[in-house]
Design an enzyme around this catalytic site. Structure first.
Site, PDB file in Angstrom:
ATOM      1  N   ARG A  59     -13.705   5.984   3.838  1.00 27.29           N
ATOM      2  CA  ARG A  59     -12.881   4.776   3.893  1.00 27.29           C
ATOM      3  C   ARG A  59     -12.125   4.524   2.595  1.00 27.29           C
ATOM      4  O   ARG A  59     -11.039   3.959   2.600  1.00 27.29           O
ATOM      5  CB  ARG A  59     -13.757   3.565   4.238  1.00 27.29           C
ATOM      6  CG  ARG A  59     -12.943   2.360   4.688  1.00 27.29           C
ATOM      7  CD  ARG A  59     -13.811   1.296   5.320  1.00 27.29           C
ATOM      8  NE  ARG A  59     -14.948   0.991   4.495  1.00 27.29           N
ATOM      9  CZ  ARG A  59     -16.189   0.826   4.943  1.00 27.29           C
ATOM     10  NH1 ARG A  59     -16.458   0.921   6.225  1.00 27.29           N
ATOM     11  NH2 ARG A  59     -17.175   0.565   4.112  1.00 27.29           N
ATOM     12  N   TYR A 112      10.454 -11.554   3.683  1.00 19.96           N
ATOM     13  CA  TYR A 112      10.291 -10.864   4.964  1.00 19.96           C
ATOM     14  C   TYR A 112       9.550 -11.794   5.932  1.00 19.96           C
ATOM     15  O   TYR A 112       8.522 -12.379   5.561  1.00 19.96           O
ATOM     16  CB  TYR A 112       9.488  -9.593   4.679  1.00 19.96           C
ATOM     17  CG  TYR A 112       9.253  -8.665   5.821  1.00 19.96           C
ATOM     18  CD1 TYR A 112      10.307  -8.074   6.506  1.00 19.96           C
ATOM     19  CD2 TYR A 112       7.943  -8.331   6.201  1.00 19.96           C
ATOM     20  CE1 TYR A 112      10.074  -7.188   7.536  1.00 19.96           C
ATOM     21  CE2 TYR A 112       7.709  -7.437   7.226  1.00 19.96           C
ATOM     22  CZ  TYR A 112       8.783  -6.868   7.896  1.00 19.96           C
ATOM     23  OH  TYR A 112       8.540  -5.987   8.911  1.00 19.96           O
ATOM     24  N   ASP A 184       7.481  -8.077  -3.728  1.00 18.78           N
ATOM     25  CA  ASP A 184       7.699  -7.104  -2.659  1.00 18.78           C
ATOM     26  C   ASP A 184       8.889  -6.243  -3.085  1.00 18.78           C
ATOM     27  O   ASP A 184      10.027  -6.694  -3.121  1.00 18.78           O
ATOM     28  CB  ASP A 184       7.982  -7.823  -1.331  1.00 18.78           C
ATOM     29  CG  ASP A 184       8.077  -6.856  -0.148  1.00 18.78           C
ATOM     30  OD1 ASP A 184       8.480  -5.692  -0.359  1.00 18.78           O
ATOM     31  OD2 ASP A 184       7.768  -7.268   0.993  1.00 18.78           O
ATOM     32  N   LYS A 209       9.045   2.559   4.678  1.00 20.33           N
ATOM     33  CA  LYS A 209      10.496   2.586   4.513  1.00 20.33           C
ATOM     34  C   LYS A 209      10.917   3.826   3.717  1.00 20.33           C
ATOM     35  O   LYS A 209      10.863   4.915   4.249  1.00 20.33           O
ATOM     36  CB  LYS A 209      10.947   1.277   3.858  1.00 20.33           C
ATOM     37  CG  LYS A 209      10.404   0.013   4.586  1.00 20.33           C
ATOM     38  CD  LYS A 209      11.044  -0.196   5.941  1.00 20.33           C
ATOM     39  CE  LYS A 209      10.394  -1.295   6.775  1.00 20.33           C
ATOM     40  NZ  LYS A 209      10.291  -2.610   6.182  1.00 20.33           N
TER      41      LYS A 209
HETATM   42  C1  LIG Z   1       9.317  -3.597   6.530  1.00 16.56           C
HETATM   43  C2  LIG Z   1       8.932  -4.478   5.420  1.00 16.56           C
HETATM   44  C3  LIG Z   1       7.601  -4.835   5.223  1.00 16.56           C
HETATM   45  C4  LIG Z   1       6.519  -4.442   6.184  1.00 16.56           C
HETATM   46  O1  LIG Z   1       6.337  -3.076   6.330  1.00 16.56           O
HETATM   47  P1  LIG Z   1       5.636  -2.484   7.669  1.00 16.56           P
HETATM   48  O2  LIG Z   1       5.154  -1.161   7.231  1.00 16.56           O
HETATM   49  O3  LIG Z   1       6.711  -2.427   8.700  1.00 16.56           O
HETATM   50  O4  LIG Z   1       4.539  -3.411   8.036  1.00 16.56           O
HETATM   51  C5  LIG Z   1       7.287  -5.636   4.143  1.00 16.56           C
HETATM   52  N1  LIG Z   1       8.239  -6.074   3.304  1.00 16.56           N
HETATM   53  C6  LIG Z   1       9.529  -5.753   3.465  1.00 16.56           C
HETATM   54  C7  LIG Z   1      10.543  -6.266   2.504  1.00 16.56           C
HETATM   55  C8  LIG Z   1       9.919  -4.951   4.531  1.00 16.56           C
HETATM   56  O5  LIG Z   1      11.210  -4.666   4.723  1.00 16.56           O
END
Ligand SMILES: *Cc1c(COP(=O)(O)O)cnc(C)c1O
Length: 395
Positions: A59, A112, A184, A209
């Site tokens: 884990r 987000y 973020d 992303k």
């Molecule tokens: C897409 C995104 C997330 C979340 O990512 P996931 O892997 O889709 O859960 C968080 N913050 C931002 C700015 C994003 O664009």
């Protein structure tokens, strides 16, 4: 057979992509081996009973995970990296690591949407209060501090509308009050912005992303600036049972190998397309901090070293039929959530549905684009045909 030790020179950009995260003992393959597994076998009972091994259960990851985590730490100049099953899981992990019942968090109004959902839902149920602040707040953030404020959460540029935040000013005020700052950093992919070097405590990325880069996995990362923060994130992750599969980590690490090179292309195509859009008569505004016309251009230039491929533009219509005609005409832009992959995407969005501290005053339809790695002229041709379809509806 251990690898031959070579002197360690500092690595940056595309060189780091290629040479980071390759220090696994005993293997001479270019890539770290991909491990799958739950049970870790101990060599003998005494080792087991000593409870001193960092490797004791699947884990908490394997050498596959560690190589990728080390590589991300080098990218963002972090003390530790904790992987989570999605970007949203990483955001939640970071926030939960910083708050206690009865606490208070400050969230940027352009965050987000699921980040807002987490605060309005789970945090509220735990007795943690949330206040949303305007993304342009800067050093005015201190007016939002309360005695129980534990965290300022930033996202820069913000989702959908791409306002840039004055992070140094916010960090300065928060530090003076011993309040944690989390950023973020998904848009900048850990490449164009380094929040931890600016004094933030946590940097969060949806690995889904740009690092993943191929739209074939979901993953998130929480990067901690120092040992104190690292400990809080690690304890919270342990309590949540956060874990990701070695297979996904190997895929993500393959993406990381080309991160800087891919971003160069995303950046240049997106900037050219943003400039092109700004000249179209049906376009009212292009929301891209890299454009000199952006109100945040100076801030972006001061704090960022580049721009990725995600931005929005506002058109002079609101009619759904026109929006549908525009998007459905596009051949090279898919319609779908997420971004950061090799492919271009276009979605309509309404910022008014996900902000509360500031008013979104633009009245035209907002369209968000992810500019992928396709030929730029093909993408512009596609968008031109989209506008033509809208004009045809008007006739
Ligand atoms: C897409 C995104 C997330 C979340 O990512 P996931 O892997 O889709 O859960 C968080 N913050 C931002 C700015 C994003 O664009």
């Amino acid at each position: 057979m251990a690898g031959v030790k070579k002197p360690s020179h500092s690595k940056s950009g595309a060189t780091l992509d290629s040479h980071g995260g390759r220090e696994t003992e005993g293997f001479r393959l270019v890539n770290p081996p991909t491990a799958h597994g739950s049970t870790v076998l101990f060599p003998d009972a005494r080792t087991f009973m000593a409870k001193s091994s960092p490797w004791f259960y699947g884990r908490t990851g394997s050498a596959t995970h560690r190589a990728f985590e080390d590589h991300l730490c080098e990218l963002e100049e972090a003390e530790t990296c904790t992987l989570a099953g999605s970007g949203v899981a990483a955001v939640s992990l970071a926030i939960l690591a910083c708050v206690d019942a009865g606490g208070h968090v400050l969230i940027t109004d352009n965050a987000y949407d699921p980040t807002r959902g987490m605060c309005d839902g789970l945090l509220s149920r735990m007795g943690v209060e949330t206040t949303y602040y305007p993304p342009s707040v800067g050093s005015g953030i201190d007016a939002y501090f309360k005695d129980n404020t534990q965290l300022v959460f930033c996202e820069s540029p913000g989702s959908l509308t791409f306002e840039v935040q004055d992070l140094p000013a916010i960090i300065d005020k928060a530090r003076a009050r011993n309040i944690s700052v989390a950023v973020d950093n998904t848009w900048a992919a850990g490449v164009f912005l380094k929040p931890l070097t600016m004094g933030a405590d946590l940097s969060i990325q949806a690995i889904t992303k740009y690092v993943g880069g191929h739209s074939d996995l979901l993953m998130g990362a929480v990067l901690a600036a120092d040992k104190r923060m690292a400990g809080r994130v690690a304890r919270t992750a342990r309590a949540l049972g956060t874990s990701v599969s070695g297979h996904d980590v190997a895929l993500a690490h393959r993406g990381l190998r080309t991160l800087h090179r891919r971003l160069e292309q995303h950046q240049s195509s997106a900037l050219n397309i943003a400039h092109w859009l700004a000249e179209q008569h049906l376009v009212r505004d292009v929301l891209h901090p890299g454009l000199a016309s952006s109100p945040d251009h100076a801030l972006w230039k001061r704090d960022f070293t580049g721009a990725s491929g995600l931005f929005s533009f506002v058109v002079d219509w609101t009619d759904e039929a026109k929006t549908a005609a525009f998007i459905d005409t596009l051949q090279f832009f898919g319609i779908g959530y997420s971004w950061g992959g090799f492919e271009s995407l276009c979605i309509p969005a309404d910022p008014r549905t996900c902000r509360s501290a500031t008013e979104w005053t633009q009245t035209g339809q907002l369209l968000r684009l992810h500019i992928g790695l396709e030929d730029e002229d093909d993408l512009i041709g596609d968008l031109r045909r989209g506008f033509d379809a809208v004009v045809e509806l008007e006739d």
